[in-house]
Design an enzyme around this catalytic site. Structure first.
Site, mmCIF file in Angstrom:
data_model
loop_
_atom_site.group_PDB
_atom_site.id
_atom_site.type_symbol
_atom_site.label_atom_id
_atom_site.label_comp_id
_atom_site.label_asym_id
_atom_site.label_seq_id
_atom_site.Cartn_x
_atom_site.Cartn_y
_atom_site.Cartn_z
ATOM 1 N N GLU A 1 0.838 -1.203 0.000
ATOM 2 C CA GLU A 1 0.000 0.000 0.000
ATOM 3 C C GLU A 1 0.875 1.256 0.000
ATOM 4 O O GLU A 1 2.009 1.205 0.500
ATOM 5 C CB GLU A 1 -0.905 0.012 1.244
ATOM 6 C CG GLU A 1 -0.133 -0.116 2.532
ATOM 7 C CD GLU A 1 -1.020 -0.266 3.759
ATOM 8 O OE1 GLU A 1 -1.174 0.727 4.475
ATOM 9 O OE2 GLU A 1 -1.533 -1.372 4.000
ATOM 10 N N LYS B 1 2.209 4.656 1.492
ATOM 11 C CA LYS B 1 2.272 5.114 2.893
ATOM 12 C C LYS B 1 1.918 6.602 2.928
ATOM 13 O O LYS B 1 2.710 7.455 2.517
ATOM 14 C CB LYS B 1 3.669 4.865 3.453
ATOM 15 C CG LYS B 1 3.759 5.199 4.919
ATOM 16 C CD LYS B 1 5.063 4.702 5.518
ATOM 17 C CE LYS B 1 5.171 5.089 6.967
ATOM 18 N NZ LYS B 1 5.157 6.533 7.177
ATOM 19 N N ASP C 1 1.241 10.359 4.053
ATOM 20 C CA ASP C 1 1.955 11.241 4.968
ATOM 21 C C ASP C 1 0.933 12.128 5.677
ATOM 22 O O ASP C 1 0.715 13.272 5.316
ATOM 23 C CB ASP C 1 2.946 12.087 4.152
ATOM 24 C CG ASP C 1 3.975 12.751 5.044
ATOM 25 O OD1 ASP C 1 4.011 12.442 6.253
ATOM 26 O OD2 ASP C 1 4.737 13.583 4.526
ATOM 27 N N TYR D 1 -6.195 1.539 7.431
ATOM 28 C CA TYR D 1 -5.181 0.573 6.990
ATOM 29 C C TYR D 1 -5.021 -0.642 7.882
ATOM 30 O O TYR D 1 -4.323 -1.583 7.522
ATOM 31 C CB TYR D 1 -3.830 1.224 6.724
ATOM 32 C CG TYR D 1 -3.174 1.954 7.879
ATOM 33 C CD1 TYR D 1 -2.813 1.311 9.048
ATOM 34 C CD2 TYR D 1 -2.874 3.315 7.763
ATOM 35 C CE1 TYR D 1 -2.191 1.990 10.080
ATOM 36 C CE2 TYR D 1 -2.255 4.000 8.797
ATOM 37 C CZ TYR D 1 -1.914 3.329 9.954
ATOM 38 O OH TYR D 1 -1.302 3.995 10.966
ATOM 39 N N LYS E 1 10.777 3.488 2.327
ATOM 40 C CA LYS E 1 10.631 4.938 2.220
ATOM 41 C C LYS E 1 11.275 5.480 0.941
ATOM 42 O O LYS E 1 12.307 4.975 0.502
ATOM 43 C CB LYS E 1 11.305 5.622 3.423
ATOM 44 C CG LYS E 1 10.741 5.231 4.782
ATOM 45 C CD LYS E 1 9.382 5.787 5.043
ATOM 46 C CE LYS E 1 9.285 7.041 5.825
ATOM 47 N NZ LYS E 1 9.962 7.205 7.050
ATOM 48 N N CYS F 1 28.829 27.174 29.969
ATOM 49 C CA CYS F 1 27.450 27.356 29.489
ATOM 50 C C CYS F 1 27.317 28.727 28.826
ATOM 51 O O CYS F 1 27.689 29.742 29.431
ATOM 52 C CB CYS F 1 26.468 27.227 30.653
ATOM 53 S SG CYS F 1 24.784 27.608 30.179
ATOM 54 N N CYS G 1 24.684 30.747 31.371
ATOM 55 C CA CYS G 1 24.979 31.119 32.766
ATOM 56 C C CYS G 1 26.474 31.063 33.073
ATOM 57 O O CYS G 1 26.891 31.324 34.190
ATOM 58 C CB CYS G 1 24.206 30.227 33.734
ATOM 59 S SG CYS G 1 24.841 28.541 33.771
ATOM 60 N N CYS H 1 25.059 21.433 31.254
ATOM 61 C CA CYS H 1 25.200 22.504 32.236
ATOM 62 C C CYS H 1 24.469 21.995 33.472
ATOM 63 O O CYS H 1 23.299 21.609 33.382
ATOM 64 C CB CYS H 1 24.539 23.782 31.720
ATOM 65 S SG CYS H 1 24.248 24.994 33.015
ATOM 66 N N CYS I 1 20.298 28.432 35.969
ATOM 67 C CA CYS I 1 20.653 28.776 34.580
ATOM 68 C C CYS I 1 19.360 29.250 33.910
ATOM 69 O O CYS I 1 18.366 28.521 33.877
ATOM 70 C CB CYS I 1 21.220 27.544 33.870
ATOM 71 S SG CYS I 1 21.386 27.763 32.087
#
Ligand code: I6G
Length: 675
Positions: free
Chosen positions: A118, A120, A122, A230, A319, A413, A416, A431, A437
């Site tokens: 079948e 597929k 989307d 389906y 796919k 970081c 911070c 971090c 932070c």
């Protein structure tokens, strides 16, 4: 209404439903739009004069006239699985080798397999539940275990029957399929939306998703959505099916739309021919597809093959290659996540890929950047597949600027400035400054407000940033003390938006314990874990006081997650925020207590097979759940118990070969009576 009038009314309902099916499901109208409208007006007139007689099946009853406040969560009785993927003929070959070998080992026979093939679609996967032939519930796939209740929206789709087209409906039928917006409908909808100042969607998939997530079903009803079935989830019926195709044919007779391109193919060559044929048709189709699906057609062979963790072994998605385009990396920045994880992100020259404009792509982690050697100034291939975040596939080295520099991850970081750490065995830098932070603070509040958590309408990411930056909020609890004046005083904030935000915040106070737990953002506590905690422990107090033994005793909660839960509730600042939130009026309904001591099958995985004589299958299933069992559809090494009725087939032999305990219907009845 007297009885001849009632009969006439019911005949009119049936006639309109018949014509709607001819038009929306079978694409074969028998009357003109004008004639349909005339009949519809007659129906409206009848119903106006006799509101007490309005039938639930009437086409006028598809659209509820009040919006929801938010979507309730639903646990799927039969999980909505995902599909394994292949991208190449070699991978497809490996798939077939895997399953034919397994079948040979399990049965001693060799097979040349027939597949149901079948396209597929989307769109958005949904599950629609019918009891005694009547539509009772519809849910999104969600994470496969828990979805959202979108019944009021699904009812508005003309291709979804409100009542199954049969005199002998199954006791229970969950129909699974994809909701899509047809390309023709999408174009028409977008031009209407543009003219009327409404939101224009980037592609049909986003349009379908956005439409199903409308809180107001009157809006969903205006969107041209179609449902294609389906497969089935829970199914309780006397009927027997030998093949997947027979199930699809049956669904078509019940009133569902089945993709016209579905077909049976033989072996790998058949699959591969189908893939190329559909690939060539792709541009002409009225719906978006991202590949094709092959399923072993014989249901007893499907049973023998069973499942891996989250996907059936007997099906695979083949796919189409994701679209790739080139663009330039303008910068590489790092982002700080809710739990402090540091993710590098490429800022890209804007480019359209898969119908969407892309300006950022994730670079995952430090190791990934070095492996692909991605640098600022590089020309790169970018890919966007389906709903996933765009990613950089590779660098076009020949176009690299001469003086380019190897990217270096920061040591501190970026928000911070605290020193970053990498835990042993982890790929990501972190971090560890927690709520001190600002980035983690903002991300935690965004998570708290998000759709699956407290679902605060009107509180987008940018607004959270503004509220934190302006010092108006420091924790989620501060949201509940905001005033309209404070919000309206923010730059670029309209009065109406400020009012809407306060309404959204107020509405979020009515929640559920599981949503609230999820909203707290405890590490590794996703929706499913939050729901398990809420259902098993019933109160927040119980969860806050739980020790490691009681947490690890719960299904699917291990040492690591338990450790995060305990650590979270130990922190005084977390306890303070929780009590402030409850003080501001956040509440949830009590969870029904079930007596755990009286659950002899607590935590056991049970399968039902064969014909039961003294009770229906759905009663047996409900009784097993009351006894604490998890009821699944197929026998595997995880099964603890098989309840075998008459003429039990392959599940019985499989359970025998795996040494699983097998009991009969009488055993179940005795166990129920002993409670
Ligand atoms: O036929 C299918 C199409 C698409 C599927 C499916 C799907 O996922 C998006 N998923 C499953 C689990 C099955 N069939 C059985």
């Amino acid at each position: 209404m007297n009885s001849p009038e009632l009969i006439k009314y019911q005949a009119l309902v049936d006639e309109l439903n018949h014509h709607a099916r001819q038009y929306y499901v079978l694409d074969d109208p028998e009357i003109s739009d004008g004639e349909y409208d005339k009949l519809y007006r007659q129906l409206l007139q009848f119903e106006k004069e006799h509101p007490e007689q309005v039938s639930f099946e009437s086409p006028t009853q598809r659209v509820a006239d009040a919006p929801l406040t938010h979507f309730e969560q639903i646990r799927h009785v039969v999980p909505m699985l995902s599909l394994g993927n292949v991208f190449t003929e070699e991978e497809l070959h490996a798939f077939e080798q895997r399953i034919t070998k397994r079948l040979q080992k399990e049965t001693g026979e060799s097979f040349s397999l027939v597949y149901a093939a079948e396209p597929k679609l989307d769109g958005l996967a949904v599950s629609i539940r019918y009891e005694q032939g009547i539509l009772v519930q519809a849910a999104t796939r969600g994470d496969g275990q828990i979805g959202e209740n979108i019944t009021v929206n699904i009812r508005t789709l003309p291709s979804v029957p409100l009542k199954l087209n049969t005199k002998q409906p199954p006791e229970v039928l969950e129909v699974r399929g994809e909701v899509v917006m047809l390309r023709s409908g999408f174009e028409a909808y977008n031009s209407w939306a543009e003219k009327h100042g409404e939101k224009v969607f980037a592609n049909p998939r986003n349009a379908a998703a956005g439409s199903l997530r409308q809180l107001d079903p009157r809006k969903t009803a205006k969107r041209p959505l179609s449902f294609f079935a389906y497969s089935v989830g829970e199914l309780v019926t006397e009927k027997h099916f030998g093949t997947h195709f027979e199930v699809l044919e049956w669904l078509a007779t019940l009133g569902f739309q089945i993709n016209q391109l579905n077909t049976l193919v033989k072996g790998l060559t058949g699959c591969s021919d189908f893939y190329h044929r559909i690939g060539q048709l792709r541009a002409q189709l009225d719906f978006d597809i991202d590949g094709v699906v092959y399923k072993v057609n014989d249901l007893s062979l499907q049973d023998t093959l069973g499942f891996v963790t989250k996907a059936p072994r007997w099906a695979i998605a083949h796919k189409f290659p994701a679209e790739e385009v080139t663009t330039v990396v303008e910068d590489i920045e790092v982002q700080v996540g809710r739990t402090g994880s540091i993710t590098p992100v490429a800022r890209l020259q804007a480019v359209t890929v898969g119908g969407v404009t892309v300006t950022n792509a994730t670079l995952h982690n430090e190791a990934e950047i070095y492996r692909k050697d991605i640098r600022v100034g590089d020309t790169v291939f970018v890919r966007r597949a389906g709903d996933v975040i765009p990613e950089v596939v590779k660098v076009v080295k020949s176009k690299r600027p001469k003086n380019s520099q190897i990217f270096k991850m920061p040591t501190h970081c970026p928000v911070c400035n605290s020193l970053l750490f990498k835990e042993e065995g982890e790929a990501v830098l972190r971090c560890v400054n927690g709520m001190d932070c600002d980035a983690q603070r903002k991300e935690s509040i965004k998570h708290f407000a998000s759709r699956k958590a407290m679902d605060i309408e009107g509180l987008g990411d940018k607004l959270v940033d503004q509220l934190v930056d302006s010092g108006l909020i420091h924790t989620p609890a501060d949201l509940y003390q905001l005033t309209e004046q404070q919000v309206a005083g923010l730059p670029r904030m309209a009065e109406k938006s400020a009012q809407n935000l306060l309404i959204g915040i107020e509405n979020s106070k009515k929640s559920t314990l599981s949503r609230f737990l999820y909203a707290l953002g405890i590490r590794e506590v996703g929706e499913a874990t939050a729901l398990t905690l809420a259902q098993s422990m019933q109160t927040l107090e119980n969860i806050m006081q739980a020790d490691i033994d009681s947490l690890t005793a719960l299904p699917d909660i291990g040492q690591v997650v338990s450790g995060h839960i305990i650590a979270y509730f130990k922190q005084p600042q977390n306890r303070t925020v929780i009590s402030q939130l409850i003080g501001h009026g956040i509440q949830w309904p009590d969870i029904q207590k079930s007596d755990q001591n009286n659950q002899p099958l607590q935590g056991q995985t049970v399968v039902l097979t064969g014909k039961l004589n003294q009770m229906t299958r759905s009663d047996a299933k409900a009784a097993l759940q009351q006894l604490g069992a998890k009821v699944t559809g197929s026998v595997s090494t995880n099964t603890d118990l098989l309840i075998a009725g008459e003429n039990a087939g392959s599940k019985f032999t499989k359970a025998q070969s795996l040494g699983i305990k097998i009991v009969d219907e009488q055993w179940l009845i005795d166990t129920i009576n002993q409670r």
